[in-house]
Design an enzyme around this catalytic site. Structure first.
Site, mmCIF file in Angstrom:
data_model
loop_
_atom_site.group_PDB
_atom_site.id
_atom_site.type_symbol
_atom_site.label_atom_id
_atom_site.label_comp_id
_atom_site.label_asym_id
_atom_site.label_seq_id
_atom_site.Cartn_x
_atom_site.Cartn_y
_atom_site.Cartn_z
ATOM 1 N N LYS A 7 -4.638 -10.709 -7.458
ATOM 2 C CA LYS A 7 -4.439 -10.141 -6.279
ATOM 3 C C LYS A 7 -6.372 -10.384 -5.550
ATOM 4 C CE LYS A 7 -5.323 -4.799 -4.998
ATOM 5 N NZ LYS A 7 -4.424 -3.477 -5.081
ATOM 6 N N SER B 223 -0.983 -1.255 -3.364
ATOM 7 C CA SER B 223 -1.740 -2.023 -2.357
ATOM 8 C C SER B 223 -0.859 -3.630 -3.126
ATOM 9 C CB SER B 223 -2.538 -1.790 -2.422
ATOM 10 O OG SER B 223 -3.090 -1.969 -3.644
ATOM 11 N N SER C 11 -0.727 1.819 -7.543
ATOM 12 C CA SER C 11 -0.712 0.670 -6.989
ATOM 13 C C SER C 11 -0.741 -0.771 -8.299
ATOM 14 C CB SER C 11 -1.915 0.064 -6.228
ATOM 15 O OG SER C 11 -2.100 0.570 -5.236
#
Length: 526
Positions: free
Chosen positions: A130, A208, A232
């Site tokens: 990420k 996210s 998330s």
């Protein structure tokens, strides 16, 4: 270690975090070298499915490790296969913010030249990271104008541990701006899609950690890591047929991760099944001197053993330890048929007992109204940029401004509410069960308790549906035991989405992508 001692350690750690002891600056800075992992995991010699033997991108992380160990797959072959899919399909998926193909291939060839049995348990395995994790020499933008030129000179601790175990960084996964909503451009235009509906960007892919989820679901990486502050990891896993594991607060270092909320930020894997999630977390977890949250905690259990299903010679599956699974009264309020079947399948596993759970009367107040306290926490480390240039926050500005409006007494009241919620969960709900099914991740995110999300079927439109299971402090092993037993009697986790039907470049140009307004972004914000 006893559960009562785990609770005392967790309560002390939670109090320390609430006092601000682990506050991290959002200012880009070098991450310190990672501490040594607590153990060297061993991947079991599992049966590899025929589909994985025929197509390396179909293989789970664990299957890929086994194939390499048997000399039936090379890291270079696997890495090239993923890079070919990225080149062909990622203009549609938009899972990656940055692809490091040349570096990944160089690392893969080096891994293949190594002597068998050396180089770490993840040797030669391509991963997606990420884009809020520091990655040495690779841009870390957090999908934000604030960090658009930031290139760290060190890796985040979690990244360093994965690389030390032999993992290869394929690239940085796209994410919601500053880890808030689903992945969009900073102006709110949707980017990353759900890998199961690539031609329809309106379908929620979860956020996210949208890109890390899409990269694994779309077969653009073996596994990935994300962060969770308000769902998330588990939500994009649920939306894209993955197994996502958010560990207990402090189980994995967040050093070298651009912060969102210092009392709620967690690091964990988004994987294809329970075994892959266990293997990733086993490598990532453990104490790190650069993150005080990780120190003085119970030892990391043998997560790989926990994720290994217990199967009799006759093929019957049983849970590794007798486990009471709490089922809240509202669990069947949505997806009633699918969730009902899921409960029947759990109930049929030997050693599982379903327990009806009723929430306390103030549950909605504690998990809803007081959840606004997170907004002040996210605002505090970003005050410099709010004063200097608020336009750098793009479409997510509103939630940062809301944080400025929260008064000190309101924040203190919210912390008292959190302590009350913690007592109600640990001494009330969890006193009657070992793990608890949830209809949303927020309560356990507020408290820093572990959660696992895993697939349980598909809705009428063919979009994956998952369950979220919450656990006791530091009992990630118990969550994995339940998920592994369930996955041993079902095959949802083995299903993969079809590839995009249109050529990627043409589809990207032709597809109209929705755009979130500031109000929508604030409402959906983690």
């Amino acid at each position: 270690m006893s559960r009562s001692l785990n609770r005392r350690v967790f309560l002390a750690s939670s109090a320390a975090v609430a006092s601000g002891l682990t506050l991290q600056s959002a200012t880009p800075a070098s991450a310190a070298p990672a501490s040594a992992p607590t153990s060297t995991p061993r991947v079991p010699d599992i049966d590899v499915r025929k589909a994985a033997q025929q197509d390396p991108t179909e293989a789970t992380l664990t299957e890929a490790v086994v194939l390499m160990r048997r000399g039936q797959l090379t890291s270079e072959t696997l890495t090239e296969a993923y890079l070919e899919r990225i080149q062909r399909y990622d203009a549609t998926y938009q899972a990656y913010a940055e692809v490091t193909g040349d570096t990944a291939l160089t690392a893969a060839r080096k891994a293949d030249r190594g002597r068998a049995g050396t180089g770490g348990v993840l040797r030669g395995i391509p991963l997606c990271i990420k884009d809020n994790y520091f990655t040495k020499g690779v841009p870390t933008r957090c999908n934000s104008y604030i960090f658009e030129d930031f290139v760290p000179d060190q890796d985040a601790t979690a990244v360093a541990r994965l690389k030390a175990a032999g993992g290869i960084v394929l690239g940085k996964g796209q994410m919601g701006p500053l880890a808030t909503t689903r992945a969009t451009l900073p102006n709110g235009t949707v980017t990353t899609v759900n890998a199961w509906t690539p031609e329809d960007p309106s379908v929620d892919p979860g956020g996210s950690s949208t890109g890390p989820a899409c990269s694994v679901a779309g077969r653009l990486a073996s596994s990935s890591i994300g962060t969770q502050t308000g769902g998330s990891i588990v939500l994009p896993s649920n939306q894209q047929n993955l197994t996502g594991l958010k560990p207990t607060m402090g189980r994995v270092s967040i050093h070298g991760i651009i912060p969102l909320s210092f009392t709620r930020d967690h690091s964990g894997p988004l994987a294809r099944d329970a075994m892959d999630a266990a293997l990733m977390l086993q490598v990532m977890a453990g104490p790190d001197t650069q993150d005080p949250r990780t120190l003085g905690l119970p030892a990391v259990p043998d997560l790989i053993r926990s994720a290994t299903p217990v199967v009799s010679r006759g093929g019957a599956v049983r849970i590794r330890r007798a486990t009471r699974i709490g089922v809240p009264a509202d669990f069947l309020s949505a997806q009633k048929t699918l969730r009902g079947t899921f409960l029947d399948q759990l109930d049929a596993i030997s050693g599982v007992t379903l327990v009806n759970i009723t929430y306390p009367a103030d549950w909605d107040l504690l998990t809803g109204t007081f959840n606004a306290a997170r907004l002040a926490e996210r605002t505090e480390p970003f005050r410099h940029w709010l004063r200097a240039d608020p336009a750098k926050f793009g479409v997510s500005l509103l939630s940062w401004l809301q944080g400025l409006m929260l008064s000190g007494d309101e924040w203190i009241t919210a912390q008292r509410a959190k302590n009350h919620l913690l007592r109600e969960v640990l001494d009330g709900l969890m006193d009657r069960c070992d793990v608890l099914l949830q209809t949303g991740p927020v309560p356990f995110d507020i408290l820093g308790l572990p959660e696992i999300g895993f697939p349980i079927g598909f809705d009428a439109a063919g979009v994956p549906v998952g369950a979220i299971l919450g656990g006791q402090p530091y009992e990630e092993d118990r969550l994995l035991e339940v998920a592994a037993a369930y996955q041993a009697v079902t095959d949802w986790h083995t299903r993969r989405p079809a590839d995009p039907t249109s050529t990627s470049a043409r589809l990207k140009a032709a597809t109209v992508r929705p755009q979130l307004s500031a109000e929508e972004a604030a409402a959906a914000s983690a």
